[in-house]
Design an enzyme around this catalytic site. Structure first.
Site, mmCIF file in Angstrom:
data_model
loop_
_atom_site.group_PDB
_atom_site.id
_atom_site.type_symbol
_atom_site.label_atom_id
_atom_site.label_comp_id
_atom_site.label_asym_id
_atom_site.label_seq_id
_atom_site.Cartn_x
_atom_site.Cartn_y
_atom_site.Cartn_z
ATOM 1 N N ARG A 5 4.536 -30.430 -43.092
ATOM 2 C CA ARG A 5 6.345 -31.049 -43.419
ATOM 3 C C ARG A 5 7.122 -31.543 -43.405
ATOM 4 O O ARG A 5 8.096 -31.976 -43.263
ATOM 5 C CB ARG A 5 6.228 -29.449 -44.596
ATOM 6 C CG ARG A 5 5.083 -28.616 -45.180
ATOM 7 C CD ARG A 5 5.542 -27.726 -45.085
ATOM 8 N NE ARG A 5 5.013 -26.413 -44.043
ATOM 9 C CZ ARG A 5 3.978 -25.796 -43.866
ATOM 10 N NH1 ARG A 5 3.027 -25.810 -44.846
ATOM 11 N NH2 ARG A 5 4.008 -24.730 -43.002
ATOM 12 N N SER A 6 7.139 -30.764 -41.810
ATOM 13 C CA SER A 6 8.583 -31.031 -40.804
ATOM 14 C C SER A 6 7.983 -32.270 -40.335
ATOM 15 O O SER A 6 8.546 -32.812 -39.236
ATOM 16 C CB SER A 6 7.857 -29.951 -39.473
ATOM 17 O OG SER A 6 8.079 -29.177 -40.112
ATOM 18 N N ARG A 63 -6.296 -13.823 -28.110
ATOM 19 C CA ARG A 63 -5.805 -13.006 -26.715
ATOM 20 C C ARG A 63 -7.255 -11.429 -26.354
ATOM 21 O O ARG A 63 -6.808 -11.750 -25.286
ATOM 22 C CB ARG A 63 -5.329 -11.524 -27.394
ATOM 23 C CG ARG A 63 -3.815 -12.653 -27.631
ATOM 24 C CD ARG A 63 -2.610 -11.435 -28.194
ATOM 25 N NE ARG A 63 -1.355 -12.757 -28.287
ATOM 26 C CZ ARG A 63 -0.885 -12.141 -29.337
ATOM 27 N NH1 ARG A 63 -0.308 -11.135 -30.004
ATOM 28 N NH2 ARG A 63 0.698 -12.950 -29.506
ATOM 29 N N LYS A 118 -2.898 -3.963 -31.928
ATOM 30 C CA LYS A 118 -2.705 -5.596 -30.491
ATOM 31 C C LYS A 118 -2.082 -4.497 -29.328
ATOM 32 O O LYS A 118 -2.249 -4.114 -28.237
ATOM 33 C CB LYS A 118 -2.025 -6.099 -30.708
ATOM 34 C CG LYS A 118 -2.203 -6.911 -32.223
ATOM 35 C CD LYS A 118 -1.233 -8.156 -31.941
ATOM 36 C CE LYS A 118 -0.965 -8.314 -33.491
ATOM 37 N NZ LYS A 118 -0.692 -9.402 -34.100
ATOM 38 N N ARG A 163 9.183 -1.991 -37.896
ATOM 39 C CA ARG A 163 10.826 -2.442 -37.915
ATOM 40 C C ARG A 163 11.956 -2.146 -38.479
ATOM 41 O O ARG A 163 11.963 -1.589 -39.438
ATOM 42 C CB ARG A 163 9.975 -3.609 -39.287
ATOM 43 C CG ARG A 163 11.225 -4.863 -39.418
ATOM 44 C CD ARG A 163 10.071 -6.308 -38.356
ATOM 45 N NE ARG A 163 9.250 -6.292 -38.326
ATOM 46 C CZ ARG A 163 8.344 -7.013 -37.531
ATOM 47 N NH1 ARG A 163 9.304 -7.830 -36.591
ATOM 48 N NH2 ARG A 163 6.877 -7.561 -37.366
ATOM 49 N N CYS A 196 4.317 -9.397 -28.345
ATOM 50 C CA CYS A 196 5.993 -9.309 -28.167
ATOM 51 C C CYS A 196 6.171 -7.736 -27.363
ATOM 52 O O CYS A 196 6.789 -7.201 -26.335
ATOM 53 C CB CYS A 196 6.752 -9.790 -28.992
ATOM 54 S SG CYS A 196 6.560 -9.272 -30.382
ATOM 55 N N GLY A 223 9.985 -23.970 -34.974
ATOM 56 C CA GLY A 223 9.982 -22.144 -35.820
ATOM 57 C C GLY A 223 10.702 -21.362 -34.659
ATOM 58 O O GLY A 223 11.245 -22.144 -34.277
ATOM 59 N N GLY A 261 11.103 -11.125 -35.212
ATOM 60 C CA GLY A 261 9.648 -11.133 -34.292
ATOM 61 C C GLY A 261 8.593 -11.480 -35.692
ATOM 62 O O GLY A 261 7.534 -12.460 -35.919
ATOM 63 N N HIS A 274 13.272 -6.451 -29.734
ATOM 64 C CA HIS A 274 12.587 -5.238 -29.102
ATOM 65 C C HIS A 274 12.285 -4.091 -28.709
ATOM 66 O O HIS A 274 13.412 -3.982 -27.802
ATOM 67 C CB HIS A 274 10.773 -5.261 -29.604
ATOM 68 C CG HIS A 274 10.486 -6.199 -30.041
ATOM 69 N ND1 HIS A 274 10.992 -6.056 -31.461
ATOM 70 C CD2 HIS A 274 9.172 -6.641 -30.588
ATOM 71 C CE1 HIS A 274 10.299 -7.485 -32.238
ATOM 72 N NE2 HIS A 274 9.242 -7.912 -31.707
HETATM 73 N N1 LIG Z 1 8.826 -14.331 -33.241
HETATM 74 C C1 LIG Z 1 8.086 -13.546 -32.300
HETATM 75 O O1 LIG Z 1 8.972 -12.886 -31.986
HETATM 76 C C2 LIG Z 1 6.748 -13.975 -31.513
HETATM 77 C C3 LIG Z 1 6.637 -13.832 -30.638
HETATM 78 C C4 LIG Z 1 5.198 -14.091 -29.842
HETATM 79 C C5 LIG Z 1 3.817 -14.341 -30.756
HETATM 80 N N2 LIG Z 1 4.742 -15.042 -32.389
HETATM 81 C C6 LIG Z 1 3.471 -16.139 -32.807
HETATM 82 O O2 LIG Z 1 4.169 -16.969 -32.582
HETATM 83 C C7 LIG Z 1 3.919 -17.553 -33.558
HETATM 84 C C8 LIG Z 1 5.368 -18.390 -34.897
HETATM 85 O O3 LIG Z 1 5.861 -17.238 -34.287
HETATM 86 P P1 LIG Z 1 7.551 -18.099 -34.946
HETATM 87 O O4 LIG Z 1 8.114 -16.735 -35.172
HETATM 88 O O5 LIG Z 1 8.442 -19.147 -34.627
HETATM 89 O O6 LIG Z 1 7.963 -18.681 -36.422
HETATM 90 P P2 LIG Z 1 8.132 -19.544 -37.574
HETATM 91 O O7 LIG Z 1 9.889 -19.632 -37.085
HETATM 92 O O8 LIG Z 1 7.736 -19.300 -38.789
HETATM 93 O O9 LIG Z 1 7.412 -20.608 -36.719
HETATM 94 C C9 LIG Z 1 5.641 -21.487 -37.370
HETATM 95 C C10 LIG Z 1 5.750 -22.896 -36.937
HETATM 96 O O10 LIG Z 1 4.762 -23.073 -37.365
HETATM 97 C C11 LIG Z 1 4.430 -23.833 -37.785
HETATM 98 N N3 LIG Z 1 3.316 -24.515 -38.488
HETATM 99 C C12 LIG Z 1 3.136 -23.640 -39.287
HETATM 100 N N4 LIG Z 1 1.923 -24.276 -39.551
HETATM 101 C C13 LIG Z 1 1.132 -24.822 -39.071
HETATM 102 C C14 LIG Z 1 0.726 -25.813 -39.225
HETATM 103 N N5 LIG Z 1 -0.771 -25.887 -40.084
HETATM 104 N N6 LIG Z 1 -0.165 -26.926 -38.120
HETATM 105 C C15 LIG Z 1 1.156 -26.945 -37.478
HETATM 106 N N7 LIG Z 1 2.301 -26.471 -37.229
HETATM 107 C C16 LIG Z 1 2.010 -25.358 -38.164
HETATM 108 C C17 LIG Z 1 5.714 -24.618 -38.270
HETATM 109 O O11 LIG Z 1 5.850 -25.917 -38.694
HETATM 110 P P3 LIG Z 1 7.086 -26.293 -40.246
HETATM 111 O O12 LIG Z 1 8.182 -26.747 -39.607
HETATM 112 O O13 LIG Z 1 6.002 -27.537 -40.297
HETATM 113 O O14 LIG Z 1 6.425 -25.487 -40.878
HETATM 114 C C18 LIG Z 1 6.468 -23.955 -37.541
HETATM 115 O O15 LIG Z 1 7.428 -24.519 -36.246
HETATM 116 C C19 LIG Z 1 3.086 -16.954 -34.421
HETATM 117 O O16 LIG Z 1 1.931 -16.809 -34.238
HETATM 118 C C20 LIG Z 1 4.028 -15.996 -34.270
HETATM 119 O O17 LIG Z 1 2.850 -14.348 -34.262
HETATM 120 C C21 LIG Z 1 5.917 -14.925 -32.794
#
Ligand SMILES: NC(=O)c1ccc[n+]([C@@H]2O[C@H](COP(=O)([O-])OP(=O)(O)OC[C@H]3O[C@@H](n4cnc5c(N)ncnc54)[C@H](OP(=O)(O)O)[C@@H]3O)[C@@H](O)[C@H]2O)c1
Length: 357
Positions: A45-46, A105, A218, A240, A134, A18, A165, A247
């Site tokens: 999946r991955s 959290r 949050k 958004r 974030c 991700g 995000g 941000h």
């Molecule tokens: N983006 C931000 O700014 C941000 C900031 C703070 C916190 N977060 C948090 O971080 C998390 C990920 O965000 P992201 O932005 O990186 O999302 P993303 O790009 O959609 O990536 C999601 C990741 O989670 C994996 N995943 C999904 N379902 C899974 C499962 N059942 N078991 C194991 N792995 C699984 C996916 O793997 P696959 O490739 O196999 O689907 C992928 O590696 C979320 O909880 C989000 O709230 C994000």
């Protein structure tokens, strides 16, 4: 700060395919975190897919309970459901989890920590540590400076949040909508309820019964927990915007004692990881495009808020990279503090010492 020398650790990144997981892997390498074995985990999946880490292909494994055997530190960013089910499994196997989702959290037994604000809270961890949202992350170091110097009564924050995000799919959706607009085709939306290109959506995450969104709430609850100010009055509107990374936040704070903008700038600049960029004469202020790719929190547009009497109102603009300090950088900074203070397997060691022979 980065860790210079220690025993190499076994580190798992859950959600390694991700956006946040990829940034975590980069941060671990950039900050020379002492890794002996790096395990990249994601969904089934991955599994089997290769991820390039500094030119070396690492094969992604499915995140299962058994995948955490022997892991010292597990950085989770794979959504709340994955964290809820797998973080306790990882902790049970002795790993210390640093979780990026909202799953843990607000659990009173789980420390919620920003590296430069409340690192001492890490000591009590029971195997799971939460990384804040974030929007909260970039706000609290700046609020800490005001809390410590003049006290804070009330905070009103409006966010302007980047699509990254929401993850990889949202980045692709904004890019596609810009291309559709240029090609004069209909804009297709699937990640957000409305088009995000050339728009501002006053909805980040789902709505709660009180009319706020989950993201807004949050900011309220996490800020109180991190700052150890359970009664702090906070209100937030989260928006958004069509920005890829970083941000921005417009913040209005009512302080207990009077505060001038000059003193506020001095207080902000003294916080580790905070940079003041504030010169209206040269149109100098923090910008998302410039903050993207940096680990710092940038503050500018500092001014007196005349709507609060007695010089107790201060307004400013805060910008930070949501993928770095807002997620991955803070997670790695927490891991560094655990290593430096000898708290990596603290919960596992306590439990082993307490268990019957
Ligand atoms: N983006 C931000 O700014 C941000 C900031 C703070 C916190 N977060 C948090 O971080 C998390 C990920 O965000 P992201 O932005 O990186 O999302 P993303 O790009 O959609 O990536 C999601 C990741 O989670 C994996 N995943 C999904 N379902 C899974 C499962 N059942 N078991 C194991 N792995 C699984 C996916 O793997 P696959 O490739 O196999 O689907 C992928 O590696 C979320 O909880 C989000 O709230 C994000």
């Amino acid at each position: 700060m980065s860790v210079v020398s220690t025993k190499p650790l076994t580190v798992a990144v859950v959600g390694a395919t991700g956006v946040v997981g990829g940034t975590m892997i980069r941060m671990l390498r950039e900050r020379r975190f002492p890794i002996g074995d790096l395990r990249l985990l994601a969904s089934a999946r991955s599994a089997g897919r290769a991820v390039d880490v500094d030119g070396t292909p690492y094969v992604v494994q499915e995140a299962t309970p058994e995948a955490f055997e022997g892991v010292d530190i597990a950085l989770f960013s794979a959504g709340g459901d994955t964290s809820k089910s797998l973080a306790p499994e990882a902790a049970r196997r002795g790993a210390t989890v640093i979780d990026n989702s909202s799953a843990w959290r607000m659990d009173p037994d789980v420390p919620l920590v920003v590296s430069q604000v409340n690192p001492d809270d890490l000591e009590a961890h029971e195997g799971i540590i939460a990384n804040p949202n974030c929007s909260t992350m970039q706000l609290v170091p700046v609020l800490m400076a005001l809390r410590d110097a003049v006290g804070i009564e009330r905070v009103v924050v409006d966010t302007y949040q980047a699509v990254s995000g929401t993850g990889a799919k949202a980045i692709r959706e904004l890019q596609a909508q810009v291309e559709q607009h240029v090609a004069e085709r209909a804009l297709e939306s699937s990640v957000y309820p409305h088009q995000i290109a050339f728009n501002a959506l006053p909805q980040v995450d789902v709505f709660l019964e009180n009319g706020y969104t989950k993201e807004e709430w949050k900011v309220v609850t996490e800020s109180r927990k991190i700052l150890h100010l359970p009664e702090l009055r906070v209100s937030c509107t989260a928006v958004r915007v069509p920005v890829f990374v970083a941000h921005s936040e417009a913040v209005h704070v009512e302080t207990v004692e009077p505060l001038t903008p000059d003193r506020a700038r001095t207080l902000f600049a003294a916080v580790p990881g905070v940079v003041v960029q504030d010169d209206p004469t040269t149109a100098t202020y923090p910008l998302a495009t410039e903050a993207a790719g940096s680990d710092e929190i940038f503050v500018g547009r500092v001014r007196q808020d005349p709507s609060i009497p007695g010089d107790r109102g201060i307004a400013f603009w805060v910008v930070s990279d949501n993928l770095r300090k807002g997620a991955a950088t803070n997670a790695v900074q927490l891991a560094e503090i655990l290593v430096e203070r000898g708290w990596v397997r603290a919960a596992a060691a306590r439990n082993a010492a307490g268990s019957p022979a």
